[in-house]
Design a protein around this motif. Structure first.
Motif, PDB file in Angstrom:
ATOM      1  N   ARG A 120      -3.703 -37.222   6.465  1.00  0.00           N
ATOM      2  CA  ARG A 120      -3.347 -38.589   6.081  1.00  0.00           C
ATOM      3  C   ARG A 120      -2.316 -38.603   4.962  1.00  0.00           C
ATOM      4  NH1 ARG A 120      -3.213 -42.186   3.157  1.00  0.00           N
ATOM      5  NH2 ARG A 120      -4.650 -41.730   1.485  1.00  0.00           N
ATOM      6  N   ILE A 121      -2.522 -37.748   3.944  1.00  0.00           N
ATOM      7  CA  ILE A 121      -1.587 -37.730   2.817  1.00  0.00           C
ATOM      8  C   ILE A 121      -0.197 -37.282   3.271  1.00  0.00           C
ATOM      9  CG2 ILE A 121      -1.038 -36.574   0.622  1.00  0.00           C
ATOM     10  CD1 ILE A 121      -3.244 -38.598   0.244  1.00  0.00           C
ATOM     11  N   PHE A 122      -0.134 -36.252   4.101  1.00  0.00           N
ATOM     12  CA  PHE A 122       1.173 -35.706   4.474  1.00  0.00           C
ATOM     13  C   PHE A 122       1.857 -36.507   5.577  1.00  0.00           C
ATOM     14  CE2 PHE A 122      -0.616 -32.080   2.190  1.00  0.00           C
ATOM     15  CZ  PHE A 122       0.478 -31.698   1.430  1.00  0.00           C
ATOM     16  N   GLU A 123       1.067 -37.152   6.429  1.00  0.00           N
ATOM     17  CA  GLU A 123       1.683 -37.897   7.530  1.00  0.00           C
ATOM     18  C   GLU A 123       1.926 -39.360   7.193  1.00  0.00           C
ATOM     19  OE1 GLU A 123      -0.455 -37.286  11.175  1.00  0.00           O
ATOM     20  OE2 GLU A 123      -0.225 -35.119  11.028  1.00  0.00           O
ATOM     21  N   SER A 124       0.994 -39.969   6.423  1.00  0.00           N
ATOM     22  CA  SER A 124       1.187 -41.402   6.141  1.00  0.00           C
ATOM     23  C   SER A 124       0.720 -41.760   4.734  1.00  0.00           C
ATOM     24  CB  SER A 124       0.440 -42.247   7.179  1.00  0.00           C
ATOM     25  OG  SER A 124      -0.915 -41.846   7.255  1.00  0.00           O
ATOM     26  N   PRO A 125       1.432 -41.214   3.721  1.00  0.00           N
ATOM     27  CA  PRO A 125       1.062 -41.574   2.342  1.00  0.00           C
ATOM     28  C   PRO A 125       1.238 -43.078   2.124  1.00  0.00           C
ATOM     29  CG  PRO A 125       3.161 -40.387   2.390  1.00  0.00           C
ATOM     30  CD  PRO A 125       2.602 -40.320   3.768  1.00  0.00           C
ATOM     31  N   GLN A 126       0.286 -43.677   1.422  1.00  0.00           N
ATOM     32  CA  GLN A 126       0.323 -45.126   1.198  1.00  0.00           C
ATOM     33  C   GLN A 126       1.188 -45.483  -0.005  1.00  0.00           C
ATOM     34  OE1 GLN A 126      -1.594 -47.021   3.604  1.00  0.00           O
ATOM     35  NE2 GLN A 126      -1.397 -44.916   4.340  1.00  0.00           N
ATOM     36  N   SER A 127       1.204 -44.589  -1.005  1.00  0.00           N
ATOM     37  CA  SER A 127       1.927 -44.906  -2.239  1.00  0.00           C
ATOM     38  C   SER A 127       3.386 -44.464  -2.117  1.00  0.00           C
ATOM     39  CB  SER A 127       1.234 -44.196  -3.413  1.00  0.00           C
ATOM     40  OG  SER A 127       2.146 -43.484  -4.190  1.00  0.00           O
ATOM     41  N   ALA A 146       8.479 -36.088   0.102  1.00  0.00           N
ATOM     42  CA  ALA A 146       9.798 -35.946   0.733  1.00  0.00           C
ATOM     43  C   ALA A 146      10.630 -34.912  -0.008  1.00  0.00           C
ATOM     44  CB  ALA A 146      10.511 -37.294   0.755  1.00  0.00           C
ATOM     45  N   ALA A 147      10.591 -34.952  -1.338  1.00  0.00           N
ATOM     46  CA  ALA A 147      11.372 -34.006  -2.149  1.00  0.00           C
ATOM     47  C   ALA A 147      10.842 -32.586  -1.993  1.00  0.00           C
ATOM     48  CB  ALA A 147      11.334 -34.429  -3.613  1.00  0.00           C
ATOM     49  N   HIS A 148       9.501 -32.440  -1.959  1.00  0.00           N
ATOM     50  CA  HIS A 148       8.917 -31.090  -1.943  1.00  0.00           C
ATOM     51  C   HIS A 148       8.885 -30.471  -0.556  1.00  0.00           C
ATOM     52  CE1 HIS A 148       7.890 -31.922  -6.080  1.00  0.00           C
ATOM     53  NE2 HIS A 148       7.609 -30.652  -6.208  1.00  0.00           N
ATOM     54  N   LEU A 149       8.784 -31.294   0.457  1.00  0.00           N
ATOM     55  CA  LEU A 149       8.757 -30.732   1.817  1.00  0.00           C
ATOM     56  C   LEU A 149      10.165 -30.340   2.266  1.00  0.00           C
ATOM     57  CD1 LEU A 149       6.095 -33.099   3.375  1.00  0.00           C
ATOM     58  CD2 LEU A 149       5.841 -30.672   2.925  1.00  0.00           C
ATOM     59  N   ARG A 150      11.175 -30.961   1.611  1.00  0.00           N
ATOM     60  CA  ARG A 150      12.560 -30.645   1.920  1.00  0.00           C
ATOM     61  C   ARG A 150      12.962 -29.310   1.312  1.00  0.00           C
ATOM     62  NH1 ARG A 150      14.560 -35.547   0.530  1.00  0.00           N
ATOM     63  NH2 ARG A 150      15.114 -34.736  -1.521  1.00  0.00           N
ATOM     64  N   SER A 151      12.437 -29.085   0.094  1.00  0.00           N
ATOM     65  CA  SER A 151      12.899 -27.911  -0.672  1.00  0.00           C
ATOM     66  C   SER A 151      12.348 -26.631  -0.104  1.00  0.00           C
ATOM     67  CB  SER A 151      12.488 -28.053  -2.133  1.00  0.00           C
ATOM     68  OG  SER A 151      11.098 -28.157  -2.236  1.00  0.00           O
ATOM     69  N   ALA A 159      -1.041 -26.299   0.991  1.00  0.00           N
ATOM     70  CA  ALA A 159      -2.003 -27.349   0.632  1.00  0.00           C
ATOM     71  C   ALA A 159      -2.482 -28.071   1.883  1.00  0.00           C
ATOM     72  CB  ALA A 159      -1.364 -28.341  -0.337  1.00  0.00           C
ATOM     73  N   ARG A 160      -1.553 -28.349   2.774  1.00  0.00           N
ATOM     74  CA  ARG A 160      -1.923 -29.064   4.008  1.00  0.00           C
ATOM     75  C   ARG A 160      -2.860 -28.220   4.864  1.00  0.00           C
ATOM     76  NH1 ARG A 160       1.916 -32.622   7.957  1.00  0.00           N
ATOM     77  NH2 ARG A 160       0.234 -33.239   9.360  1.00  0.00           N
ATOM     78  N   GLU A 161      -2.616 -26.923   4.851  1.00  0.00           N
ATOM     79  CA  GLU A 161      -3.367 -26.008   5.722  1.00  0.00           C
ATOM     80  C   GLU A 161      -4.806 -25.781   5.256  1.00  0.00           C
ATOM     81  OE1 GLU A 161      -2.582 -21.445   6.552  1.00  0.00           O
ATOM     82  OE2 GLU A 161      -0.728 -22.590   6.395  1.00  0.00           O
ATOM     83  N   VAL A 162      -5.014 -25.618   3.937  1.00  0.00           N
ATOM     84  CA  VAL A 162      -6.337 -25.164   3.473  1.00  0.00           C
ATOM     85  C   VAL A 162      -7.216 -26.260   2.860  1.00  0.00           C
ATOM     86  CG1 VAL A 162      -5.487 -22.829   3.000  1.00  0.00           C
ATOM     87  CG2 VAL A 162      -5.621 -24.494   1.131  1.00  0.00           C
ATOM     88  N   SER A 163      -6.637 -27.418   2.538  1.00  0.00           N
ATOM     89  CA  SER A 163      -7.395 -28.415   1.758  1.00  0.00           C
ATOM     90  C   SER A 163      -8.358 -29.215   2.615  1.00  0.00           C
ATOM     91  CB  SER A 163      -6.438 -29.401   1.076  1.00  0.00           C
ATOM     92  OG  SER A 163      -5.443 -28.715   0.370  1.00  0.00           O
ATOM     93  N   SER A 164      -9.474 -29.578   2.023  1.00  0.00           N
ATOM     94  CA  SER A 164     -10.322 -30.599   2.637  1.00  0.00           C
ATOM     95  C   SER A 164      -9.921 -31.975   2.122  1.00  0.00           C
ATOM     96  CB  SER A 164     -11.805 -30.327   2.365  1.00  0.00           C
ATOM     97  OG  SER A 164     -12.009 -29.948   1.030  1.00  0.00           O
ATOM     98  N   GLU A 165      -9.401 -32.018   0.876  1.00  0.00           N
ATOM     99  CA  GLU A 165      -8.893 -33.272   0.320  1.00  0.00           C
ATOM    100  C   GLU A 165      -7.691 -32.960  -0.566  1.00  0.00           C
ATOM    101  OE1 GLU A 165     -10.505 -37.329  -1.852  1.00  0.00           O
ATOM    102  OE2 GLU A 165     -11.446 -35.447  -2.448  1.00  0.00           O
TER     103      GLU A 165
END
Length: 259
Positions: A239-246, A254-259, A216-222
């Motif tokens: 922005r979403i992967f490096e500094s999510p606001q929510s 955190a849960a999905h990038l760990r797995s 998702a990080r690689e191919v998405s525009s948003e």
């Protein structure tokens, strides 16, 4: 970019099943060439949103635009939302390519026949032209040598690549992918993602529901993070992967990038 550049727009889409409100006013838009990725926990409404876009489910309220054409909805006697024009539904569906998690190939047809079927019967293409195009698409997704094979004799990854070729055969304006790798063995995921990455590089407009966060990080525009039927956060992949606001988005990643 103006309205002419918008490939797909949904505004304030709501959808309930009985007393369960699954979508609570979701809006998003994809410009031509965008890859919009929907992420979020199971039950957040991602697949239901795709099914509303493709009219497999009819939204209770809201607006769907494909290009400049709006889906016309009306109410039936029971007060439920229904399409006002079935021909419009068929027309809009033919402009969208949908790839499901479970392939949905016709088991009684060869892979080549699967890919040819809609161009011949829906677009009324001559068989020879449809066959040439189908072979070119099977070549593109890397399974041309399986053209005469039936789905039961293919691996899951090959079946999903055939399903992508079948969706592409209609030359859709927008491709919709509903967790295209979730039914696959881990070693087969990469071959399907490679095809989707290639489509992104060609500038195809796509809306993708996936649990493959790196992809998702690689191919998405948003990237759009859904939580309990609402857009909780959206932004560029970085922005979403490096500094999510929510906080919820942060925990989910955190849960999905760990797995």
């Amino acid at each position: 970019m103006g309205p002419a550049d918008t490939a797909l727009r949904v505004e304030n889409i709501r959808k309930s099943f009985g007393n369960l409100e699954v979508l609570k006013g979701v809006s998003l838009a994809a410009e031509k060439g965008d890859v919009l990725t929907l992420i979020g926990a199971s039950g957040s409404g991602k697949s239901t949103l795709l099914r509303c876009v493709n009219l497999l489910e009819i939204p209770d309220s809201g607006h769907i635009f494909l290009g400049t054409e709006e889906l016309k909805l009306t109410r039936n006697r029971a007060g439920h939302s229904v399409p006002a024009d079935r021909h419009q539904v068929d027309r809009i569906r033919s402009r969208l390519g949908m790839v499901f998690q479970s392939f949905n190939l016709w088991t009684h047809m060869t892979i080549l026949q699967n890919v040819m079927e809609a161009p011949v019967h829906v677009l009324k293409k001559p068989r020879r032209e449809a066959e040439e195009q189908a072979m070119a698409l099977l070549e593109k997704v890397g399974i041309a040598e399986k053209a005469a094979t039936y789905p039961a004799h293919l691996s899951g990854g090959q079946q999903q690549r055939a399903a992508i070729a079948r969706a592409l055969a209609m030359d859709p304006e927008v491709m919709l992918f509903d967790e295209p790798t979730s039914a696959l063995d881990p070693e087969l995921v990469g071959e399907v993602l490679r095809v989707i990455r290639q489509l992104a590089e060609e500038g195809r407009t796509m809306i993708l529901v996936t649990h493959e966060m790196g992809f998702a990080r690689e191919v998405s525009s948003e990237v759009v993070f859904l939580h309990e039927g609402q857009v909780e956060e959206r932004g560029t992949p970085d922005r979403i992967f490096e500094s999510p606001q929510s906080e919820r988005c942060r925990k989910f990643l955190a849960a999905h990038l760990r797995s």
